[in-house]
Every structure is written in C-alpha cells, then in structure tokens.
Motif scaffolding. Sequence first.
Motif, short mmCIF file in Angstrom:
data_model
loop_
_atom_site.label_atom_id
_atom_site.label_comp_id
_atom_site.label_asym_id
_atom_site.label_seq_id
_atom_site.Cartn_x
_atom_site.Cartn_y
_atom_site.Cartn_z
N ALA A 95 0.65 -1.09 0.06
CA ALA A 95 0.26 -0.07 0.13
C ALA A 95 0.78 1.64 -0.17
N PHE A 96 1.71 1.49 0.45
CA PHE A 96 3.13 2.47 0.76
C PHE A 96 3.85 2.41 -0.68
N LEU A 97 3.42 1.85 -0.84
CA LEU A 97 5.03 1.27 -2.76
C LEU A 97 3.80 1.81 -3.56
N VAL A 98 2.35 1.55 -3.19
CA VAL A 98 2.01 1.97 -4.77
C VAL A 98 1.44 3.76 -4.69
N GLY A 99 2.36 4.28 -3.25
CA GLY A 99 1.57 5.06 -2.65
C GLY A 99 2.47 6.23 -2.91
N PRO A 100 3.55 6.41 -1.50
CA PRO A 100 4.34 7.60 -1.47
C PRO A 100 5.62 7.36 -2.17
N VAL A 101 6.12 5.63 -1.57
CA VAL A 101 6.69 5.33 -2.42
C VAL A 101 7.84 5.79 -3.83
N ALA A 102 6.06 4.75 -4.89
CA ALA A 102 5.86 5.54 -5.84
C ALA A 102 5.81 7.32 -6.48
N GLY A 103 5.66 7.64 -5.52
CA GLY A 103 5.42 9.25 -6.06
C GLY A 103 6.71 10.07 -6.15
N VAL A 104 7.85 9.13 -4.73
CA VAL A 104 8.75 10.26 -4.63
C VAL A 104 9.96 10.26 -5.70
N LEU A 105 9.54 8.11 -5.69
CA LEU A 105 10.43 7.58 -6.84
C LEU A 105 10.21 8.23 -8.69
N LEU A 106 9.55 8.68 -8.47
CA LEU A 106 8.69 9.20 -10.30
C LEU A 106 9.83 9.82 -10.15
N HIS A 107 9.35 11.08 -9.02
CA HIS A 107 10.14 12.36 -8.94
C HIS A 107 11.26 12.58 -9.39
N GLN A 108 12.08 11.56 -8.37
CA GLN A 108 13.41 11.19 -8.51
C GLN A 108 13.88 10.88 -9.89
N SER A 241 -6.78 25.79 -15.31
CA SER A 241 -6.45 24.45 -16.38
C SER A 241 -5.14 24.31 -15.58
N VAL A 242 -4.59 24.95 -14.70
CA VAL A 242 -2.35 24.17 -14.32
C VAL A 242 -2.75 24.81 -12.67
N THR A 243 -3.68 25.67 -12.13
CA THR A 243 -3.75 25.61 -10.95
C THR A 243 -4.67 26.09 -9.95
N PRO A 244 -4.71 25.47 -8.48
CA PRO A 244 -3.09 25.55 -8.20
C PRO A 244 -2.71 23.66 -8.04
N MET A 245 -1.26 23.72 -8.80
CA MET A 245 -0.61 23.26 -9.00
C MET A 245 -0.25 21.68 -7.60
N SER A 246 -1.46 22.58 -6.96
CA SER A 246 -0.67 21.39 -6.08
C SER A 246 -2.08 19.88 -5.87
N SER A 247 -2.78 20.50 -6.69
CA SER A 247 -3.82 19.69 -6.92
C SER A 247 -3.69 18.79 -7.84
N LEU A 248 -3.14 19.15 -8.80
CA LEU A 248 -2.66 18.07 -9.78
C LEU A 248 -1.39 17.29 -10.01
N VAL A 249 -0.18 17.87 -9.12
CA VAL A 249 1.18 17.05 -9.16
C VAL A 249 1.00 16.13 -7.84
N TYR A 250 1.44 15.11 -7.29
CA TYR A 250 1.28 14.40 -6.21
C TYR A 250 2.86 14.82 -5.56
N ARG A 251 2.30 14.84 -3.97
CA ARG A 251 3.50 15.26 -3.75
C ARG A 251 4.31 16.38 -3.93
N LEU A 252 3.62 17.46 -4.44
CA LEU A 252 3.83 18.36 -5.11
C LEU A 252 5.82 19.48 -4.36
N ARG A 253 5.16 18.98 -3.26
CA ARG A 253 6.44 19.34 -2.46
C ARG A 253 7.35 19.50 -2.32
N LEU A 254 7.16 17.69 -2.34
CA LEU A 254 8.55 17.09 -2.24
C LEU A 254 9.34 16.81 -3.85
N GLY A 255 8.42 16.84 -4.90
CA GLY A 255 8.93 17.28 -5.84
C GLY A 255 9.73 18.26 -6.01
N CYS A 256 9.43 19.52 -5.61
CA CYS A 256 10.22 21.09 -5.38
C CYS A 256 11.60 20.72 -4.43
#
Length: 304
Positions: A95-108, A241-256
């Motif tokens: 459940a965490f692999l397909v959630g936060p772990v996947a999100g951070v890994l995709l950002h990386q 269509s693109v704001t706020p970005m936080s509602s479109l990008v998973y874990r935006l703050r971590l990506g930043c």
Amino acid sequence: MLRDYSFYGSRLRSRLPLPGLRGCDADGSDPDVTLTLGEVPVVLPDPVWSSPFVSISAEGTALIKVDSVGRFLLERGRAITLQRAPGATSIEIGAFLVGPVAGVLLHQQGVLPLHASCVRIGGGAVALAGNVGRGKSTIAAALVRRGAVLMSDDICPLIFPEDSAPVAMAGSTGLRLWPDSRRLFQGDAEGWLPVRRGHAKQVAVAGFSPGTGQCRLRAVIRLVIDRSGQTAIHRIHGPLSVTPMSSLVYRLRLGCALGRTKALFADIMRVADQVPVFEMCRPDGIGHLDETVDSVLAAIEASP
C-alpha cells in the motif's frame, strides 16, 4: 524467490511478494528498480527538507518512515531499501509502495506523477485529478463498471514522447475505497483488505482487470466538491487549468524539494497545452454517482 513486477513504467524486482502490483515475466534483463531488505537509518544527515514522515537529502535521497510498516530509503529513482517493521504485512508494504514510495520514486526519475486515478476509455486515458477526498478512486471504479479499464489508482505517471501528446503509464492494480464506496462494488471485486491495520479504507487485490502498458492521455478532469449538490462539468483554459499545481501533482512539495520545480511547471503546462482539461463540480458522497459518471462520459465523448 525473486519476482518482477510492473511498477509505474518500470520493472521492479523484489524478494517480497507484492500483491498490490502487477507481476511480469522475467526476460533476463536487469530491473529498472530493485527492492531489497536491509538496515535503513532513522534520520538522514543534514536534510534539505524534512517532516515526521519524509526527509530529503541534498543528493536527492529520500527517507520515508511509517511506524507500523517500516522505513524506506529511496536512491536515484532506482533502489529501494526497506527495513520492515515487526509484523508488517505484504499488503501494508504494498500500500505504501503504490502511494508515497512510488510518488517520490517518480519524482527522482524525472517522471510527472499526476495526483489522479486513471482509466482507459476507448483508445485514450482519462485522468481524474484532485486532492484527497475528491472521489478519484470511487469515480474510477464507477467508470470501470461502465466498461472503462483501470490504469492506475491515485497516481498517474505521465511521459512526454517527442512530437506527441502526453502518455499515461499503468501503475497500481487495485482500487482503494472507503466502506461506503466499496459496498457499491462488492459484486465486482472480491478480496478486499485494509490498506493498513486499523484503517477503514480497503484495497481490492483481485476482481478488477487492470490495463497494462501505456496509452495516450485523452483528458484530465479536475474534481471539485460542490456543497450545493450540483453536478456540472466544463472545459477550462489558461492559468485556471494548471493552478493550483498542488491539486494536480502528487506530493508537489517533495518534487520541489528534489529540485524539480521548473520541470514540474513545464510538464504541467505541456499537459494543458496538448490535452483538454475539465473541471467537474460534484456533490460530496456517492448519492449522485451515476449522474457524475454520465457527465464524465458525455464530456469525453464530445471532446476532440
């Protein structure tokens, strides 16, 4: 025993069984991502960003900590080391692999993770985007009942081939639903299990037929709760269509925090430039679900 899994556009190799992921046949090639068991530090030295749940180092290494599940160390978008908590089940880890772990890994990896559940309708993918509680998984499940094919729940990875529209890749195989939503689909899926101990939300580990591979992104639908009880969908253009970005990008703050601010903005602008973006206002709850699905299908049918 080593097993290979399809993991958000990558091939992941693990000794742990991962019921939340789609298995794939080993073809002799090296995996894109490896999951190994080992010791993981409690803290990262000199993090550039930190919370009680996630820390990011200056080199881009990420540490995710979940007391009842374990600690995940993510490096270069290619390696996951897990120090498993005592008693943690494969379902909880998955459940965490397909959630936060996947999100951070995709950002990386430099892949855009939309905060969206994604289904394939006809020959294209439709991403249902929005913050927590907007009904992404429930509407995706209802669309599956109408003939759509599940691509991914909660995170929709997008890539950008040259001179073509964005492409959505398959992700998680199960839908995570609250009890009221789950009861609507009890006849369509069996094998529901809690995402973690004591949590009401459950994941379907069988019964849905997930799509594989990738397909062109056909539309993005941004979900908004309308407290007046109205259902409406309309196309949006420009900054809306693109704001706020936080509602479109998973874990935006971590990506930043991983240095992706400019790249994420460029990717989202590219999506808005090449794909119809809709805003859907819908009542809270599941009482108007059929009406919601009818509106989604009508908007998709009418779009280019």
